[in-house]
Design a protein around this motif. Structure first.
Motif, short mmCIF file in Angstrom:
data_model
loop_
_atom_site.label_atom_id
_atom_site.label_comp_id
_atom_site.label_asym_id
_atom_site.label_seq_id
_atom_site.Cartn_x
_atom_site.Cartn_y
_atom_site.Cartn_z
N ALA A 48 0.84 -1.21 0.00
CA ALA A 48 0.00 0.00 0.00
C ALA A 48 0.87 1.26 0.00
CB ALA A 48 -0.92 -0.01 1.22
N THR A 49 1.88 1.26 0.86
CA THR A 49 2.76 2.44 0.93
C THR A 49 3.52 2.63 -0.38
OG1 THR A 49 3.06 1.90 3.26
CG2 THR A 49 4.55 3.55 2.34
N ARG A 50 3.89 1.50 -0.99
CA ARG A 50 4.64 1.57 -2.25
C ARG A 50 3.75 2.17 -3.36
NH1 ARG A 50 9.22 2.64 -4.10
NH2 ARG A 50 10.13 1.35 -5.72
N LEU A 51 2.50 1.72 -3.41
CA LEU A 51 1.57 2.25 -4.42
C LEU A 51 1.35 3.75 -4.20
CD1 LEU A 51 -1.07 -0.64 -4.40
CD2 LEU A 51 0.55 -0.10 -6.25
N LYS A 52 1.31 4.14 -2.93
CA LYS A 52 1.09 5.54 -2.60
C LYS A 52 2.29 6.38 -3.01
CE LYS A 52 0.19 8.50 1.39
NZ LYS A 52 0.24 8.54 2.85
N GLU A 53 3.49 5.94 -2.64
CA GLU A 53 4.66 6.77 -2.93
C GLU A 53 4.97 6.84 -4.42
OE1 GLU A 53 7.50 5.05 -0.30
OE2 GLU A 53 7.96 3.35 -1.59
N LEU A 54 4.52 5.82 -5.17
CA LEU A 54 4.71 5.86 -6.63
C LEU A 54 3.51 6.48 -7.34
CD1 LEU A 54 6.37 2.35 -7.22
CD2 LEU A 54 7.50 4.57 -7.06
N LYS A 55 2.56 6.95 -6.52
CA LYS A 55 1.34 7.61 -7.02
C LYS A 55 0.60 6.73 -8.04
CE LYS A 55 2.97 12.34 -6.20
NZ LYS A 55 4.17 11.97 -5.47
N LEU A 56 0.48 5.45 -7.71
CA LEU A 56 -0.20 4.51 -8.60
C LEU A 56 -1.62 4.20 -8.13
CD1 LEU A 56 2.73 2.03 -9.29
CD2 LEU A 56 1.72 3.65 -10.89
N ALA A 57 -1.97 4.68 -6.94
CA ALA A 57 -3.32 4.43 -6.45
C ALA A 57 -3.78 5.64 -5.63
CB ALA A 57 -3.32 3.18 -5.57
N ASP A 58 -5.12 5.91 -5.66
CA ASP A 58 -5.61 7.03 -4.85
C ASP A 58 -5.69 6.60 -3.39
OD1 ASP A 58 -7.92 5.53 -4.56
OD2 ASP A 58 -8.94 6.53 -6.23
N SER A 59 -6.01 7.56 -2.54
CA SER A 59 -5.95 7.27 -1.10
C SER A 59 -6.95 6.19 -0.71
CB SER A 59 -6.18 8.55 -0.29
OG SER A 59 -7.40 9.13 -0.68
N GLN A 60 -8.09 6.13 -1.41
CA GLN A 60 -9.09 5.11 -1.07
C GLN A 60 -8.56 3.71 -1.41
OE1 GLN A 60 -12.86 5.75 -2.97
NE2 GLN A 60 -13.80 3.97 -1.97
N ALA A 61 -7.94 3.59 -2.58
CA ALA A 61 -7.38 2.30 -2.99
C ALA A 61 -6.23 1.90 -2.07
CB ALA A 61 -6.88 2.38 -4.44
N VAL A 62 -5.42 2.88 -1.67
CA VAL A 62 -4.29 2.58 -0.77
C VAL A 62 -4.83 2.03 0.55
CG1 VAL A 62 -2.47 3.66 0.62
CG2 VAL A 62 -2.68 4.22 -1.81
N ALA A 63 -5.89 2.67 1.06
CA ALA A 63 -6.48 2.21 2.33
C ALA A 63 -7.04 0.80 2.18
CB ALA A 63 -7.56 3.19 2.77
#
Lengths: 184, 380
Positions: free
Chosen positions: B285-300
């Motif tokens: 989840a953190t990786r997807l967030k830092e690479l901006k590959l998922a929005d905050s809802q998907a990250v959660a």
């Protein structure tokens, strides 16, 4: 204190074998005028062994077997190195003192354990073991072959690795030319 | 071993006693000497015999050789900064023990130990990363140094780090202590990972420690890896990112994430990726967030997914042996110890001890058969 380089330094195992079989006098005879030493680490193992085998105490009572204690730091460092290689939970402490004496004073050590002997050779320490001493004793007519055969068999029952099976001493030494027939 | 004077020896005995949390009287009682004698020994006034010193080592739970050897510089620096009276944490004590063990085996010149590999790192002259781009680049460089493909999962991380001279041990030291610690040796390094954590977090912790090792941090003990914010500890935060980037390369995630989501849906995409790269959902989840590959809802959502037994069967996931589970010793170290035992250069008891009893007596190499001349060559 410096130990003469012609001294014999005994590990616990060989001394135990000699005392259990009542051959301490033979050992003195074999040593001739060579000084015989044990380090205090062997002394402690012998003291502990007397709880189970009281006859081992004879080695502690022998006034010709000298106990060596050293506060020399070179000796301590050598001792510590052997502890690193051999000791866990206090086991094999005796050998560490023996090897340290062989290294520091250049004397000949008498050790039966294979690993400790390998280490002695690696360090250039003069080393021998119980059975070679006994062969010398046969050759010098200080022990009979029958007596040594009995000892060899008892060693085989313990941890000692010999290149022959029970009852095989005589055949082996003859086949390998270690002793001549007329020496047996 | 270095020659030291009586005063230095006394000081080292005093330090060992204090770290063992013993008074002079306690130590005296343990070794059968009066407290005043212990005081004189520590002051360098009364000389100590080798046997007494071995008793002191036993009572203070250190190896006797540590009294004579110059300790690893990183350990000295750490301990002086902590003050001698500070009782070391368990992880500190274990790091000291493992570093002593590794240096001891290294001193016997056993090729299997492989610490020569550390030269690769010193030649690479790695700097501390100060931006996210530098951090990502360091992860790529680390894979190159360990001769790993740029995009493949690292199936055995502890084996990979040994290719750059870092030996990773693990042990369960409980949940209320550090995740991992690392100490730089004179050559190479040692990491201890707390195996109390789950496998994904253990691997992440080791990857983080690899970061410390590569930038030549002398001594580190890390808590709560992967939860540092940029504001509080920038370097730790960068190394957290390094760990994620190492285990889950940017190029792979960029190429496959959206494609997988389109094919099998978000949940299954997350489970497949996490399983393949052996990371936990929080890391993904953190990786997807830092690479901006998922929005905050998907990250959660990703953070909350859990892989079930049904997923393992239905998605046909490969479940390898759990890395760094319980007490483990690094493979090159174990090979070196077995070599020493096989060649009878150390006792079997010591071999088992160095291997942290991860094998038992029957697992050790058989004592080789004596050649006749070996016994009899001593006969004059």
């Amino acid at each position: 204190m410096t130990i003469p380089s012609n001294a014999w330094v005994f590990d616990t195992g060989p001394l135990r074998h000699f005392t259990i079989n009542g051959w301490l006098g033979v050992l003195r005879f074999l040593a001739d005028n060579r000084p015989v030493y044990i380090p205090d680490s062997v002394e402690r193992e012998l003291v502990n062994a007397t709880a189970n085998v009281p006859t081992v105490g004879a080695a502690l009572d022998a006034d010709w077997i000298h106990v060596h204690r050293s506060t020399d730091q070179g000796f301590g460092a050598a001792f510590a190195h052997y502890v690193d290689r051999l000791v866990v939970d206090g086991k094999n402490m005796g050998e560490c003192g023996v090897l340290a004496m062989g290294q520091i004073y250049g004397c000949e050590v008498v050790i039966d354990d294979a690993t400790a002997r390998t280490i002695a050779e690696e360090k250039g320490i003069r080393v021998t073991a119980t059975v070679p001493l006994l062969c010398d004793a046969i050759r010098a007519k200080k022990l009979t072959t029958v007596m040594v055969e009995a000892l060899a068999d008892s060693l085989l029952e313990s941890e000692y690795h010999l290149p022959f099976g029970p009852g095989g001493f005589r055949t082996h030494v003859l086949e390998n030319g270690l002793l001549d027939y007329d020496e047996l | 071993m270095a020659e030291i004077d009586a005063r230095t020896l006394g000081e080292r005995i005093r330090e060992a006693r204090k770290r063992a949390d013993l008074s002079q009287e306690d130590l005296g009682r343990a070794i059968g000497l009066d407290r005043t004698v212990v005081n004189k020994i520590e002051g360098g006034i009364r000389k100590v015999t080798a046997l007494e010193l071995s008793d002191i080592a036993t009572a203070t739970r250190v190896r006797m050789s540590t009294f004579f050897e110059d300790p690893v510089p990183a350990l000295v620096a750490h301990r002086s900064s902590q003050g001698l009276d500070t009782a070391d944490s368990q992880i500190d004590a274990l790091l000291a023990k493992h570093s002593n063990d590794v240096e001891f085996v290294d001193s016997l010149k056993v090729a299997e130990l492989g610490l020569d590999a550390s030269e690769i790192v010193s030649k690479a002259d790695i700097r501390q990363p100060s931006t996210n781009a530098e951090t990502e680049a360091l992860a790529v460089q680390a894979r190159e140094l360990m001769t790993l493909p740029a995009e493949e999962p690292i199936t055995n991380l502890s084996s990979a780090v040994s290719k750059v001279g870092l030996l990773a041990f693990s042990r369960d030291v409980g949940k209320d202590t550090a995740d991992a610690g690392t100490i730089l040796l004179r050559r190479g390094g040692v990491t201890l990972v707390n195996s109390n954590m789950k496998v994904g977090r253990r691997r992440l912790a080791l990857a983080h420690e690899l970061g410390h090792y590569l930038i030549a941090d002398a001594y580190t003990v890390d808590w709560r890896i992967a939860s540092h914010s940029d504001d509080t500890v920038p370097l730790e935060s960068r190394l957290d990112r390094f760990a994620r980037a190492l285990l889950l390369p940017e190029s792979t995630v960029r190429r496959h994430w959206q494609e997988k989501v389109d094919q099998v849906g978000e949940r299954n995409a997350a489970i497949l990726l996490a399983s393949k790269f052996r990371i936990d959902m929080s890391t993904l989840a953190t990786r997807l967030k830092e690479l901006k590959l998922a929005d905050s809802q998907a990250v959660a959502s990703v953070r909350n997914y859990r892989t079930t037994q049904a997923d393992i069967i239905e998605l046909n996931l490969y479940v390898p042996l759990e890395e760094l589970e319980g007490t483990t010793v690094p493979r090159p170290f174990a090979r070196a110890v077995l070599r020493l035992a096989r060649d009878e250069r150390i006792s079997r008891e010591r071999a088992l001890d160095l291997l942290q009893y991860t094998v038992d007596e029957t697992d050790l190499p058989h004592t080789r058969e004596r050649r006749p001349d070996e016994i009899w060559k001593f006969v004059s």
